[in-house]
Design a protein around this motif. Structure first.
Motif, short mmCIF file in Angstrom:
data_model
loop_
_atom_site.label_atom_id
_atom_site.label_comp_id
_atom_site.label_asym_id
_atom_site.label_seq_id
_atom_site.Cartn_x
_atom_site.Cartn_y
_atom_site.Cartn_z
N PRO A 149 -16.54 -5.47 -9.37
CA PRO A 149 -15.31 -5.35 -8.57
C PRO A 149 -14.05 -5.67 -9.37
O PRO A 149 -13.09 -4.90 -9.35
CB PRO A 149 -15.53 -6.37 -7.43
N GLU A 150 -14.06 -6.81 -10.07
CA GLU A 150 -12.87 -7.22 -10.80
C GLU A 150 -12.59 -6.31 -11.99
O GLU A 150 -11.43 -6.02 -12.30
CB GLU A 150 -13.01 -8.68 -11.26
N LYS A 416 -22.68 -4.67 -2.94
CA LYS A 416 -23.59 -5.60 -3.62
C LYS A 416 -22.97 -6.99 -3.77
O LYS A 416 -23.66 -8.00 -3.67
CB LYS A 416 -23.98 -5.06 -4.99
N MET A 417 -21.67 -7.03 -4.04
CA MET A 417 -20.99 -8.32 -4.22
C MET A 417 -20.27 -8.77 -2.95
O MET A 417 -19.56 -9.78 -2.97
CB MET A 417 -20.00 -8.21 -5.37
N LYS A 418 -20.46 -8.02 -1.85
CA LYS A 418 -19.81 -8.34 -0.56
C LYS A 418 -18.29 -8.42 -0.72
O LYS A 418 -17.63 -9.33 -0.20
CB LYS A 418 -20.37 -9.64 0.01
N VAL A 419 -17.76 -7.49 -1.48
CA VAL A 419 -16.32 -7.43 -1.73
C VAL A 419 -15.76 -6.14 -1.15
O VAL A 419 -16.36 -5.07 -1.31
CB VAL A 419 -16.02 -7.49 -3.25
N GLU A 504 -12.15 -15.50 4.92
CA GLU A 504 -13.54 -15.47 4.48
C GLU A 504 -13.96 -14.04 4.22
O GLU A 504 -13.41 -13.10 4.81
CB GLU A 504 -14.46 -16.10 5.53
N ALA A 505 -14.96 -13.87 3.36
CA ALA A 505 -15.49 -12.53 3.13
C ALA A 505 -16.12 -12.01 4.41
O ALA A 505 -16.71 -12.77 5.18
CB ALA A 505 -16.53 -12.55 2.02
#
Length: 517
Positions: A149-150, A416-419, A504-505
């Protein structure tokens, strides 16, 4: 036999394995480095092998050679001393270097030449290895799933040509060592799958922005103001264009005694207390005046006791307290569709294109593949059902829109990263998150009644506005909301309507709604 005699004590299985490993590693380092230089391919795992795996293999092989030789020599000397082995001469406690002996002379010359070659290879590998650990390839692609993501956001940001280490580490050996120690913890977390999803922000103990950002962004040379156009499109059948023309009061030279504007904050010594790690809830602000006196502002909603203020950490405000996502920027589906319309990557003449795309993007998906399949199916299906003539005449434009919407998803959603786009609050502005209104809410007051103002004109002036509910040619000097919401325009923060909670995510299977009038 001549080779065996020349090799001496090194003629044993352990030493021979070491020699083979060292020679093989040297050859692989040279071959892989040459391949990388010739082809220009910059692959993370290629770099790991060339500058870490193979040099480690080389050093391990070199260590095995003396270990094997020492082991054989010790065994022979012990056997001679115990009378189990008879030799023409005694084996001394320490090795002798007799260059008059042809075998030892050849061995000595070989050792010197081999050592020189190995030192050069290891030195070059170490230098290149250091450079590799400083690269964005290493930072963003080695731990692909974790950093996807980043790294994706960085690659599409204004800082895409700035290396990660220039902001996250900066110059100097001390911070380099701190970064590598932190990196060891991160490596452990990745290796044993103990990292959080999503990755937590802000980064604790991040180097102060004045030591990194200001190497490029020079406060003394800031412009006093900047005109900025904000393009929006209505989620209606015509995708009606909207435009907001503003003069942003940036503030020139914030370090001057007469500084004003937004960057006034970094010219003064401003400290604050945050009740949460994301620094969204700020009940206390203190400003140090020129004479050294302190002016304290307390939120009337959440007051702190003197004891709580004394014990709490007071963070010195710097660039990253507003520009907290200067590089790792995610955009909402709304913003992305606006940008695609402006750049003509998506045809604005497709009826309800924005509304349809935003709705599909904000659905819950467990995987990227599931999202892509839905986008590929549902956008053409919408036009085939509701606008069959458009579907027939603008098939190419619809297919292009499908590809662009998939690209929007790939840049802003990472199951996958819940982003997703609103997992991390962006404090610039106040549209999707409280941002400026964390302090400029009209509720932070001093004991004498002085207030941190919520007046919009402190930060920007309206120069003009184009919108479907504004008559053409009308001179607009105050912001006009697309829907008449009365006094709520000034009483309610923008983010309370335009975005779901970002503290929160989002839970699995739930995507935050993207509300927009």
């Amino acid at each position: 036999m001549a080779i065996r005699k020349t090799a001496g004590y090194a003629w044993n299985l352990i030493s021979l394995i070491g020699i083979i490993l060292a020679l093989t590693a040297t050859g692989l380092i040279i071959a892989f480095a040459a391949f990388e230089m010739i082809t220009g391919i910059d692959h993370p795992y290629l770099g790991l092998m060339t500058y870490f795996l193979f040099p480690g293999m080389l050093i391990f092989g070199l260590v095995l050679v003396p270990i094997g030789a020492y082991r054989v020599r010790t065994q022979r000397r012990k056997a001679v001393l115990e009378g189990m082995l008879s030799l023409d001469e005694e084996i001394p406690k320490f090795p002798r270097l007799d260059l008059n002996d042809p075998n030892r002379r050849r061995m000595f010359i070989f050792f010197i030449l081999a050592s020189f070659v190995f030192v050069v290879v290891v030195a070059l590998a170490s230098i290149k290895g250091f450079e590799f650990t400083e690269s964005t390839t290493f930072c963003g692609e080695v731990c692909h799933t974790v950093m996807e993501p980043e790294h994706t956001a960085w690659r599409n940001s204004p800082h895409a040509k700035v290396k990660c280490v220039e902001c996250h580490v900066g110059p100097g050996a001390a911070w380099y060592v701190k970064a590598k120690i932190s990196g060891m913890r991160q490596l452990y977390a990745v290796a044993f799958n103990t990292y959080p999803t999503p990755i937590h922000t802000p980064i604790e103990n991040l180097r102060p922005a004045r030591e990194t950002c200001e190497h490029c962004h020079w406060p003394e040379k800031f412009y006093a103001g900047r005109q900025k156009l904000f393009y929006h499109f209505a989620p209606n059948e015509q995708n009606s264009p909207r435009k907001v023309d503003m003069l942003i009061h940036i503030g020139s030279n914030p370090k001057s005694p007469t500084s004003s504007g937004i960057h006034w904050h970094i010219g003064k010594e401003v400290r604050f207390i945050a009740n949460d790690k994301k620094r969204l809830d700020i009940p206390y602000v203190v400003v140090k005046e020129k004479d050294g006196s302190l002016v304290e502002y307390m939120s009337t909603d959440k007051t702190l006791t003197k004891d709580e203020i004394a014990k709490a950490e007071k963070r010195l405000m710097d660039c990253t307290d507003c520009h907290n996502r200067p590089t790792h920027i995610y955009h909402s589906p709304d913003e992305e569709m606006d940008l695609n319309f402006v750049s003509n990557r998506i045809d604005r003449n497709l009826p309800f294109m924005k509304k349809v795309a935003v709705e599909i993007l904000n659905r819950p998906y467990k995987t990227k593949e599931e999202a892509f399949a839905t986008i590929t199916k549902d956008i053409p299906a919408y036009y085939a059902k509701n606008y069959p003539k458009v579907a027939q005449e603008k098939g190419a434009a619809i297919n292009q829109a499908v590809e662009q919407v998939k690209d929007i998803y790939s840049r802003n959603f990472f199951p996958k990263m819940k982003v997703q786009w609103n997992t991390y609050p962006n404090h610039i502005g106040h549209f999707y998150t409280p941002g400026c209104f964390r302090c400029h809410d009209g509720k932070h007051k001093t004991a004498t009644g002085k207030v941190i103002s919520k007046d919009c004109k402190i930060c920007h002036d309206m120069l003009g506005q184009v919108q479907e509910n504004i008559p053409a040619g009308k001179d607009v000097r105050e912001f006009v909301h697309p829907v008449d919401i009365g006094d709520e325009l000034y009483k309610t923060n923008c983010s309370e309507c335009h975005s779901a909670a970002v503290h929160e995510a989002p839970a699995e299977g739930k995507h935050a709604s993207n509300k927009k009038h």
